[in-house]
Enzyme design. Structure first.
Site, PDB file in Angstrom:
ATOM      1  N   TYR A  39       0.819  -1.208   0.000  1.00 46.53           N
ATOM      2  CA  TYR A  39       0.000   0.000   0.000  1.00 46.53           C
ATOM      3  C   TYR A  39       0.853   1.259   0.000  1.00 46.53           C
ATOM      4  CZ  TYR A  39      -3.984  -2.977   1.436  1.00 46.53           C
ATOM      5  OH  TYR A  39      -4.958  -3.942   1.532  1.00 46.53           O
ATOM      6  N   HIS A  97       0.040 -11.772   1.792  1.00 50.64           N
ATOM      7  CA  HIS A  97      -0.960 -11.000   1.067  1.00 50.64           C
ATOM      8  C   HIS A  97      -1.640 -11.801  -0.043  1.00 50.64           C
ATOM      9  CE1 HIS A  97      -1.888  -6.540  -0.079  1.00 50.64           C
ATOM     10  NE2 HIS A  97      -2.957  -7.312  -0.212  1.00 50.64           N
TER      11      HIS A  97
END
Length: 268
Positions: A39, A97
């Site tokens: 991110y 992830h």
């Protein structure tokens, strides 16, 4: 600390935008913050937390290990870098992830490295994100039953992922729902609008309440104070069996997140 049922998501929020969102969220009472290495906002989140004055032991921080760091000689170092950015000595939850089918690094090696990172104190708990049944089973085979704190997966009234959810329940793995509003697509749904009017609630509150009543944790995000405050009220919205049955009929397998090369073959 158990996985919080309600947290603040930070996907696609960067720079001052994420600082403002997290700062406002903490002011309103959010105590769980979800981020990820990819991110690009861990440092800003760390700044917002420190500036907020909220004691670290009152917070639950989650980050996710990116695919470039799956190798055993890279994973722990990447988490150490995340800790520096987040200005903390450990996260509460570290997730892989994406499983990345066909990755040069076998999933088993990555899970072993994640377990070692937990043992060394870099994270209190470990889990997975975007894993299907096959990959979840392989992960359990490495770290053991009862070890995975969650599988964070896309879930919304338009994507209910029943087969995977049932499997996770059978293995005692809590579910975290992301993209619960389906990029805002559910906000105009007539069925959800009707339920929202009945309770004088927002459609977003109804969708989040559906996820909570289904037993999932949720991590909605927003850049607007009024939405951050409104979303929290979903915790107090009690949907009936009839409401839940009506929402169950909205399933359309409407997946919003399916990146080529990262995503597994889905079970739905």
């Amino acid at each position: 600390m158990a996985l919080p049922r309600f947290g603040l998501g930070t996907f696609r929020l960067t720079g001052q935008t994420v600082i403002d969102s997290v700062s406002t969220g903490l002011e309103l009472g959010y105590r769980a913050i979800d981020t990820a290495q990819i991110y690009g906002n861990e440092a800003e989140i760390g700044q917002a937390i420190v500036d907020s004055g909220v004691p670290r032991d009152q917070l639950y921080l989650t980050t996710k290990v990116w695919i470039d760091h799956h190798a055993p000689d890279k994973l722990a170092a990447s988490l150490e870098e995340s800790l520096v950015k987040l200005r903390t000595d450990r996260v509460d939850l570290a997730l892989i992830h994406w499983p990345v089918p066909g990755h040069a690094v076998p999933l088993e090696q990555t899970m072993e490295a994640l377990a070692k990172a937990q043992a060394s104190g870099l994270t209190r708990a470990i889990g997975i994100s975007n894993f299907n049944i096959e990959h979840t089973s392989r992960a359990i085979g490495v770290v053991g039953e009862g070890t995975l704190a969650t599988n964070q997966i896309e879930l919304s009234p338009y994507l209910q992922n029943r087969k995977l959810v049932a499997f996770l329940a059978s293995r005692g793995i809590p579910v975290t729902s992301y993209m619960t509003l389906a990029y805002g697509k559910v906000l105009k749904d007539p069925v959800l609008e009707t339920i929202a009017r009945k309770y004088e609630a927002t459609v977003a509150q109804v969708a989040l309440a559906w996820a909570l009543r289904s037993g999932y944790a949720v991590i909605p995000s927003s850049t607007r104070r009024e939405n951050l405050a409104s979303n929290l009220l979903a915790q107090d919205l009690e949907l009936t069996h009839e409401d839940m049955a009506a929402i169950a009929m909205l399933e359309r397998h409407g997946r919003e997140v399916n990146p080529e090369g990262l995503a597994p073959v889905w079970d739905d």
